[in-house]
Design a protein around this motif. Sequence first.
Motif, mmCIF file in Angstrom:
data_model
loop_
_atom_site.group_PDB
_atom_site.id
_atom_site.type_symbol
_atom_site.label_atom_id
_atom_site.label_comp_id
_atom_site.label_asym_id
_atom_site.label_seq_id
_atom_site.Cartn_x
_atom_site.Cartn_y
_atom_site.Cartn_z
ATOM 1 N N CYS A 109 5.350 -1.865 -11.161
ATOM 2 C CA CYS A 109 5.929 -1.074 -10.074
ATOM 3 C C CYS A 109 7.203 -1.748 -9.589
ATOM 4 O O CYS A 109 7.219 -2.942 -9.311
ATOM 5 C CB CYS A 109 4.920 -0.957 -8.929
ATOM 6 S SG CYS A 109 5.622 -0.192 -7.448
ATOM 7 N N CYS A 143 1.380 0.206 -3.303
ATOM 8 C CA CYS A 143 2.422 0.383 -2.291
ATOM 9 C C CYS A 143 2.818 1.843 -2.059
ATOM 10 O O CYS A 143 3.656 2.123 -1.214
ATOM 11 C CB CYS A 143 3.666 -0.423 -2.671
ATOM 12 S SG CYS A 143 4.600 0.294 -4.036
ATOM 13 N N ASN A 188 4.513 3.820 -4.030
ATOM 14 C CA ASN A 188 5.711 4.219 -4.761
ATOM 15 C C ASN A 188 5.366 5.331 -5.755
ATOM 16 O O ASN A 188 4.398 5.239 -6.489
ATOM 17 C CB ASN A 188 6.254 2.991 -5.516
ATOM 18 C CG ASN A 188 7.595 3.232 -6.177
ATOM 19 O OD1 ASN A 188 8.348 4.108 -5.771
ATOM 20 N ND2 ASN A 188 7.896 2.431 -7.187
ATOM 21 N N CYS A 229 1.773 4.500 -6.909
ATOM 22 C CA CYS A 229 1.271 3.136 -7.047
ATOM 23 C C CYS A 229 0.138 2.927 -6.042
ATOM 24 O O CYS A 229 0.303 3.201 -4.855
ATOM 25 C CB CYS A 229 2.397 2.138 -6.790
ATOM 26 S SG CYS A 229 1.837 0.420 -6.764
ATOM 27 N N CYS A 238 6.555 -3.039 -5.638
ATOM 28 C CA CYS A 238 5.661 -4.144 -5.250
ATOM 29 C C CYS A 238 5.382 -5.110 -6.394
ATOM 30 O O CYS A 238 4.695 -6.112 -6.187
ATOM 31 C CB CYS A 238 4.349 -3.609 -4.688
ATOM 32 S SG CYS A 238 3.243 -2.892 -5.929
HETATM 33 FE FE FE Z 1 3.775 -0.632 -6.043
#
Ligand code: FE
Length: 139
Positions: A104, A58, A60, A55, A107
Amino acid sequence: MRPGLGMSMEKVVKSDEQWKRELTADQYRILRLKGTELPFHNEYYANKRQGSYLCAGCGNKLFSSKAKYDSGTGWPSFVEPISPDAVEFQDDKTFRTVRTEVVCARCGGHLGHVFDDGPLPTGKRYCMNSGSLRFVEES
Ligand code: FE
Protein backbone atom coordinates in the motif's frame (compact mmCIF):
# COMPACT_ATOMS: atom_id res chain seq x y z
CA MET A 1 4.77 18.23 -6.91
CA ARG A 2 1.82 17.57 -9.16
CA PRO A 3 -0.89 15.36 -7.73
CA GLY A 4 -1.01 11.95 -9.33
CA LEU A 5 2.73 11.41 -9.28
CA GLY A 6 2.78 9.54 -6.02
CA MET A 7 4.62 12.20 -4.04
CA SER A 8 1.54 13.95 -2.72
CA MET A 9 0.00 11.07 -0.84
CA GLU A 10 -0.07 11.55 2.90
CA LYS A 11 1.71 8.57 4.45
CA VAL A 12 0.26 6.70 7.40
CA VAL A 13 2.98 5.81 9.90
CA LYS A 14 2.16 3.88 13.07
CA SER A 15 4.18 1.98 15.61
CA ASP A 16 4.14 -1.78 15.62
CA GLU A 17 2.19 -1.68 18.88
CA GLN A 18 -0.45 0.57 17.32
CA TRP A 19 -0.88 -1.72 14.33
CA LYS A 20 -1.16 -4.71 16.62
CA ARG A 21 -3.95 -3.03 18.58
CA GLU A 22 -5.91 -1.89 15.52
CA LEU A 23 -5.67 -4.91 13.23
CA THR A 24 -6.98 -8.43 13.63
CA ALA A 25 -4.33 -11.12 14.09
CA ASP A 26 -4.70 -12.16 10.44
CA GLN A 27 -4.53 -8.60 9.14
CA TYR A 28 -1.45 -7.92 11.25
CA ARG A 29 0.31 -11.09 10.10
CA ILE A 30 -0.34 -10.28 6.42
CA LEU A 31 -0.03 -6.49 6.32
CA ARG A 32 2.80 -5.95 8.78
CA LEU A 33 4.66 -9.30 8.76
CA LYS A 34 4.22 -9.97 5.01
CA GLY A 35 2.31 -13.17 5.63
CA THR A 36 0.34 -15.09 3.01
CA GLU A 37 -3.10 -16.57 3.56
CA LEU A 38 -4.26 -19.94 2.27
CA PRO A 39 -5.67 -20.09 -1.27
CA PHE A 40 -9.42 -20.77 -1.52
CA HIS A 41 -9.75 -20.13 2.24
CA ASN A 42 -10.04 -16.38 2.22
CA GLU A 43 -12.84 -13.87 2.01
CA TYR A 44 -12.68 -12.38 -1.47
CA TYR A 45 -11.16 -14.78 -4.01
CA ALA A 46 -14.61 -15.66 -5.40
CA ASN A 47 -16.26 -12.31 -4.67
CA LYS A 48 -17.97 -11.07 -7.83
CA ARG A 49 -19.83 -8.12 -6.34
CA GLN A 50 -19.33 -4.64 -7.70
CA GLY A 51 -17.32 -2.23 -5.59
CA SER A 52 -13.91 -1.19 -4.34
CA TYR A 53 -11.20 -2.93 -2.39
CA LEU A 54 -9.60 -0.74 0.25
CA CYS A 55 -6.46 -1.30 2.28
CA ALA A 56 -7.50 -3.03 5.52
CA GLY A 57 -4.80 -1.09 7.31
CA CYS A 58 -5.42 2.50 6.27
CA GLY A 59 -8.48 2.63 3.97
CA ASN A 60 -6.52 3.61 0.87
CA LYS A 61 -8.54 2.72 -2.25
CA LEU A 62 -6.55 0.01 -4.02
CA PHE A 63 -8.57 -1.97 -6.58
CA SER A 64 -11.86 -1.81 -8.43
CA SER A 65 -14.02 -4.89 -8.96
CA LYS A 66 -13.83 -3.97 -12.68
CA ALA A 67 -10.17 -5.04 -12.67
CA LYS A 68 -10.85 -8.32 -10.83
CA TYR A 69 -10.77 -11.65 -12.64
CA ASP A 70 -10.76 -15.32 -11.76
CA SER A 71 -7.12 -16.39 -11.95
CA GLY A 72 -7.88 -19.86 -10.60
CA THR A 73 -5.24 -19.39 -7.91
CA GLY A 74 -7.63 -19.04 -4.98
CA TRP A 75 -6.53 -15.49 -4.23
CA PRO A 76 -8.28 -12.29 -5.33
CA SER A 77 -6.58 -11.25 -8.57
CA PHE A 78 -6.64 -7.98 -10.48
CA VAL A 79 -5.20 -6.72 -13.77
CA GLU A 80 -4.32 -3.30 -12.36
CA PRO A 81 -4.63 -1.07 -9.29
CA ILE A 82 -7.30 1.63 -9.18
CA SER A 83 -4.59 4.22 -9.87
CA PRO A 84 -0.84 3.96 -10.41
CA ASP A 85 -0.30 5.87 -7.16
CA ALA A 86 -2.30 3.48 -4.99
CA VAL A 87 0.45 0.89 -4.64
CA GLU A 88 4.23 0.68 -4.57
CA PHE A 89 6.59 -2.13 -5.53
CA GLN A 90 9.53 -3.77 -3.81
CA ASP A 91 11.86 -6.60 -4.82
CA ASP A 92 11.15 -9.67 -2.73
CA LYS A 93 14.13 -12.04 -2.78
CA THR A 94 12.82 -14.62 -0.32
CA PHE A 95 12.41 -18.28 -1.36
CA ARG A 96 15.48 -18.12 -3.69
CA THR A 97 13.64 -16.21 -6.38
CA VAL A 98 12.87 -12.59 -7.16
CA ARG A 99 9.24 -11.61 -6.99
CA THR A 100 7.69 -8.17 -7.03
CA GLU A 101 6.00 -7.38 -3.77
CA VAL A 102 3.03 -4.98 -3.82
CA VAL A 103 2.53 -2.69 -0.83
CA CYS A 104 0.00 0.00 0.00
CA ALA A 105 1.41 3.36 -1.03
CA ARG A 106 -0.09 5.05 2.03
CA CYS A 107 0.74 2.76 4.96
CA GLY A 108 3.35 0.42 3.47
CA GLY A 109 1.23 -2.61 4.32
CA HIS A 110 2.02 -5.83 2.46
CA LEU A 111 -0.73 -6.70 -0.03
CA GLY A 112 0.67 -9.51 -2.16
CA HIS A 113 2.73 -9.85 -5.34
CA VAL A 114 2.37 -8.93 -9.01
CA PHE A 115 3.22 -11.36 -11.83
CA ASP A 116 3.48 -11.05 -15.61
CA ASP A 117 1.06 -13.86 -16.45
CA GLY A 118 -2.20 -11.90 -16.28
CA PRO A 119 -4.74 -11.41 -19.05
CA LEU A 120 -4.55 -8.68 -21.67
CA PRO A 121 -4.53 -5.73 -21.96
CA THR A 122 -2.20 -5.27 -18.97
CA GLY A 123 -0.76 -8.80 -18.83
CA LYS A 124 -0.45 -8.33 -15.08
CA ARG A 125 -1.75 -10.48 -12.26
CA TYR A 126 -1.99 -8.64 -8.97
CA CYS A 127 -2.23 -11.59 -6.59
CA MET A 128 -3.57 -10.18 -3.35
CA ASN A 129 -4.36 -11.42 0.13
CA SER A 130 -8.01 -10.97 1.11
CA GLY A 131 -6.82 -10.24 4.64
CA SER A 132 -5.06 -7.08 3.48
CA LEU A 133 -8.23 -5.81 1.81
CA ARG A 134 -11.62 -4.47 2.86
CA PHE A 135 -14.37 -4.68 0.25
CA VAL A 136 -16.93 -1.89 -0.02
CA GLU A 137 -19.93 -2.66 -2.22
CA GLU A 138 -21.09 -0.02 -4.71
CA SER A 139 -24.21 -0.31 -6.83
FE1 FE B 1 -2.67 1.02 3.59
